[in-house]
Motif scaffolding. Sequence first.
Motif, mmCIF file in Angstrom:
data_model
loop_
_atom_site.group_PDB
_atom_site.id
_atom_site.type_symbol
_atom_site.label_atom_id
_atom_site.label_comp_id
_atom_site.label_asym_id
_atom_site.label_seq_id
_atom_site.Cartn_x
_atom_site.Cartn_y
_atom_site.Cartn_z
ATOM 1 N N LEU A 110 -22.559 -1.004 -0.431
ATOM 2 C CA LEU A 110 -23.688 -0.208 -0.911
ATOM 3 C C LEU A 110 -23.761 -0.217 -2.432
ATOM 4 O O LEU A 110 -24.842 -0.211 -3.018
ATOM 5 N N ALA A 111 -22.600 -0.242 -3.095
ATOM 6 C CA ALA A 111 -22.566 -0.195 -4.556
ATOM 7 C C ALA A 111 -23.169 -1.437 -5.194
ATOM 8 O O ALA A 111 -23.570 -1.411 -6.355
ATOM 9 N N ALA A 112 -23.235 -2.531 -4.448
ATOM 10 C CA ALA A 112 -23.788 -3.764 -5.005
ATOM 11 C C ALA A 112 -25.224 -3.581 -5.455
ATOM 12 O O ALA A 112 -25.707 -4.277 -6.342
ATOM 13 N N GLY A 113 -25.929 -2.629 -4.853
ATOM 14 C CA GLY A 113 -27.302 -2.359 -5.278
ATOM 15 C C GLY A 113 -27.490 -0.912 -5.669
ATOM 16 O O GLY A 113 -28.585 -0.375 -5.563
ATOM 17 N N GLY A 114 -26.423 -0.267 -6.147
ATOM 18 C CA GLY A 114 -26.459 1.173 -6.396
ATOM 19 C C GLY A 114 -26.897 1.555 -7.779
ATOM 20 O O GLY A 114 -27.477 0.767 -8.536
ATOM 21 N N SER A 115 -26.597 2.831 -8.129
ATOM 22 C CA SER A 115 -27.140 3.440 -9.337
ATOM 23 C C SER A 115 -26.118 3.579 -10.456
ATOM 24 O O SER A 115 -26.332 4.326 -11.389
ATOM 25 N N GLY A 155 -22.654 -3.641 -9.599
ATOM 26 C CA GLY A 155 -23.025 -4.564 -8.533
ATOM 27 C C GLY A 155 -22.128 -5.781 -8.427
ATOM 28 O O GLY A 155 -21.535 -6.066 -7.376
ATOM 29 N N GLU A 156 -21.980 -6.540 -9.518
ATOM 30 C CA GLU A 156 -21.168 -7.756 -9.497
ATOM 31 C C GLU A 156 -19.701 -7.429 -9.277
ATOM 32 O O GLU A 156 -19.003 -8.110 -8.507
ATOM 33 N N SER A 157 -19.206 -6.380 -9.926
ATOM 34 C CA SER A 157 -17.803 -5.989 -9.752
ATOM 35 C C SER A 157 -17.531 -5.562 -8.316
ATOM 36 O O SER A 157 -16.463 -5.847 -7.756
ATOM 37 N N ALA A 158 -18.492 -4.867 -7.707
ATOM 38 C CA ALA A 158 -18.325 -4.432 -6.320
ATOM 39 C C ALA A 158 -18.218 -5.626 -5.386
ATOM 40 O O ALA A 158 -17.407 -5.633 -4.452
ATOM 41 N N LEU A 159 -19.017 -6.665 -5.628
ATOM 42 C CA LEU A 159 -18.952 -7.851 -4.779
ATOM 43 C C LEU A 159 -17.604 -8.562 -4.918
ATOM 44 O O LEU A 159 -17.031 -9.032 -3.929
ATOM 45 N N ARG A 160 -17.077 -8.628 -6.151
ATOM 46 C CA ARG A 160 -15.773 -9.267 -6.341
ATOM 47 C C ARG A 160 -14.680 -8.479 -5.636
ATOM 48 O O ARG A 160 -13.802 -9.048 -4.978
ATOM 49 N N GLN A 211 -15.785 -3.505 12.067
ATOM 50 C CA GLN A 211 -16.372 -2.175 11.883
ATOM 51 C C GLN A 211 -17.273 -2.134 10.648
ATOM 52 O O GLN A 211 -18.369 -1.580 10.667
ATOM 53 N N VAL A 212 -16.805 -2.754 9.563
ATOM 54 C CA VAL A 212 -17.604 -2.796 8.336
ATOM 55 C C VAL A 212 -18.893 -3.561 8.574
ATOM 56 O O VAL A 212 -19.977 -3.131 8.161
ATOM 57 N N ALA A 213 -18.795 -4.691 9.250
ATOM 58 C CA ALA A 213 -19.992 -5.501 9.528
ATOM 59 C C ALA A 213 -20.980 -4.740 10.385
ATOM 60 O O ALA A 213 -22.202 -4.832 10.185
ATOM 61 N N ALA A 214 -20.469 -3.968 11.362
ATOM 62 C CA ALA A 214 -21.365 -3.208 12.239
ATOM 63 C C ALA A 214 -22.157 -2.176 11.452
ATOM 64 O O ALA A 214 -23.368 -2.009 11.656
ATOM 65 N N VAL A 215 -21.476 -1.462 10.538
ATOM 66 C CA VAL A 215 -22.175 -0.476 9.716
ATOM 67 C C VAL A 215 -23.208 -1.152 8.834
ATOM 68 O O VAL A 215 -24.354 -0.703 8.711
ATOM 69 N N HIS A 216 -22.819 -2.272 8.213
ATOM 70 C CA HIS A 216 -23.729 -2.963 7.304
ATOM 71 C C HIS A 216 -24.945 -3.515 8.041
ATOM 72 O O HIS A 216 -26.084 -3.407 7.576
ATOM 73 N N ASP A 217 -24.704 -4.127 9.209
ATOM 74 C CA ASP A 217 -25.798 -4.767 9.941
ATOM 75 C C ASP A 217 -26.794 -3.775 10.512
ATOM 76 O O ASP A 217 -27.947 -4.132 10.793
ATOM 77 N N THR A 218 -26.379 -2.544 10.727
ATOM 78 C CA THR A 218 -27.279 -1.553 11.322
ATOM 79 C C THR A 218 -27.815 -0.568 10.290
ATOM 80 O O THR A 218 -28.386 0.455 10.648
ATOM 81 N N THR A 219 -27.644 -0.863 9.001
ATOM 82 C CA THR A 219 -28.096 0.030 7.934
ATOM 83 C C THR A 219 -29.135 -0.661 7.071
ATOM 84 O O THR A 219 -28.958 -1.813 6.672
ATOM 85 N N VAL A 220 -30.221 0.049 6.798
ATOM 86 C CA VAL A 220 -31.258 -0.443 5.899
ATOM 87 C C VAL A 220 -31.371 0.534 4.746
ATOM 88 O O VAL A 220 -31.472 1.746 4.950
ATOM 89 N N THR A 221 -31.338 0.031 3.521
ATOM 90 C CA THR A 221 -31.487 0.867 2.335
ATOM 91 C C THR A 221 -32.886 0.727 1.792
ATOM 92 O O THR A 221 -33.336 -0.382 1.491
ATOM 93 N N LEU A 222 -33.592 1.827 1.704
ATOM 94 C CA LEU A 222 -34.953 1.791 1.171
ATOM 95 C C LEU A 222 -34.901 1.629 -0.338
ATOM 96 O O LEU A 222 -34.159 2.322 -1.032
ATOM 97 N N ALA A 223 -35.719 0.730 -0.860
ATOM 98 C CA ALA A 223 -35.801 0.558 -2.309
ATOM 99 C C ALA A 223 -36.467 1.785 -2.907
ATOM 100 O O ALA A 223 -37.390 2.353 -2.343
ATOM 101 N N SER A 224 -35.998 2.208 -4.071
ATOM 102 C CA SER A 224 -36.564 3.381 -4.731
ATOM 103 C C SER A 224 -36.843 3.043 -6.182
ATOM 104 O O SER A 224 -36.376 2.044 -6.718
ATOM 105 N N ALA A 225 -37.625 3.903 -6.820
ATOM 106 C CA ALA A 225 -37.964 3.685 -8.212
ATOM 107 C C ALA A 225 -36.691 3.667 -9.052
ATOM 108 O O ALA A 225 -35.805 4.482 -8.852
ATOM 109 N N PRO A 226 -36.566 2.704 -9.986
ATOM 110 C CA PRO A 226 -35.339 2.618 -10.768
ATOM 111 C C PRO A 226 -35.157 3.819 -11.674
ATOM 112 O O PRO A 226 -36.106 4.362 -12.221
#
Length: 316
Positions: free
Chosen positions: A88-93, A98-103, A119-134
């Motif tokens: 989630l942090a890869a696209g967080g606030s 973002g880049e450090s989280a991916l590494r 388990q991690v993949a299941a949570v990720h695959d079933t979760t959608v994050t709505l884009a919000s105003a920066p």
Amino acid sequence: MSETTSRVLRLLGLLQSQRVWTGAQLAEQLGVTERCVRRDVERLRELGYPVHASKGHGGGYQLGAGAALPPLLLSPDEAVAVAVSLRLAAGGSVAGVGESALRALSKLDQVMPARLRAQVAAVHDTTVTLASAPDTPVDPDVLMTLARACRDHEHVATGYVDARGNATECRLEPYQLVTTGRRWYLLAYDRDRQDWRSLRLDRMTDVRALGSTFVPRRAPDAASYVQRAISSSPYRYVARVRYFAPESVVAQCFSPASVTIEADGPDACILTAGADDPERMVLHLALPGVEFRVLSPPEVVDAVRAAAARLARAAG
């Protein structure tokens, strides 16, 4: 795993869970003598963990920061939580995360057992994050300084710029961090105002942990306090509205960060929300598509009447 190795790992987990432990406290937790604790501390130091020891009042064993990050001891639940959070942090606030989280996620994924990876993949695959105003991202150093200060009950000093652009200096007792997904807030006791307040982290400047500690007060619920603060206090008009529908129905139409809703019996609820423009607020209040009545203030009541008249004329 030998008994000694198991005990050393338990010792490491204890040192990671609390800032300072006395030798007697560790001995009690591990069921050994203080002499045994000292030997196990030396084993951790040999493995690269910087365990500091201090004497006197407030002294004890403390896990310090080293030149390199030694291995962390994570339970299965903690490993899954960290992996999900990193995704989630890869696209967080938080700025630059973002880049450090991916590494970090790639390193964790290499050593994670297959069942936990699933388990991690299941949570990720079933979760959608709505884009919000920066929004203005939070400096990671500020976030970590405040997180440690909350954990260790440490006094903090900071500059702060409020919504009107007024700059002040604050002396705080930090208690808890709250995130809405788009912004970070701190629940703290302001030592100068002698009252509780919530502060946006992106408006804080020159955040400093002072080293001195405080005795925790009885704090309000952080999530509820911040939600009330951001849904009403920054605005000129704060409306109270009764909806003739259950709380669960009305809540589906509003962001939890923008309003507070309280049940008013099984088939009604009271919503509190703020705005600077009463007429625009009316359109927002009509979103649930159910009967409602504005209880206050008079300016919003008048705006509802004006909007109703315009709609009646528009209908012919």
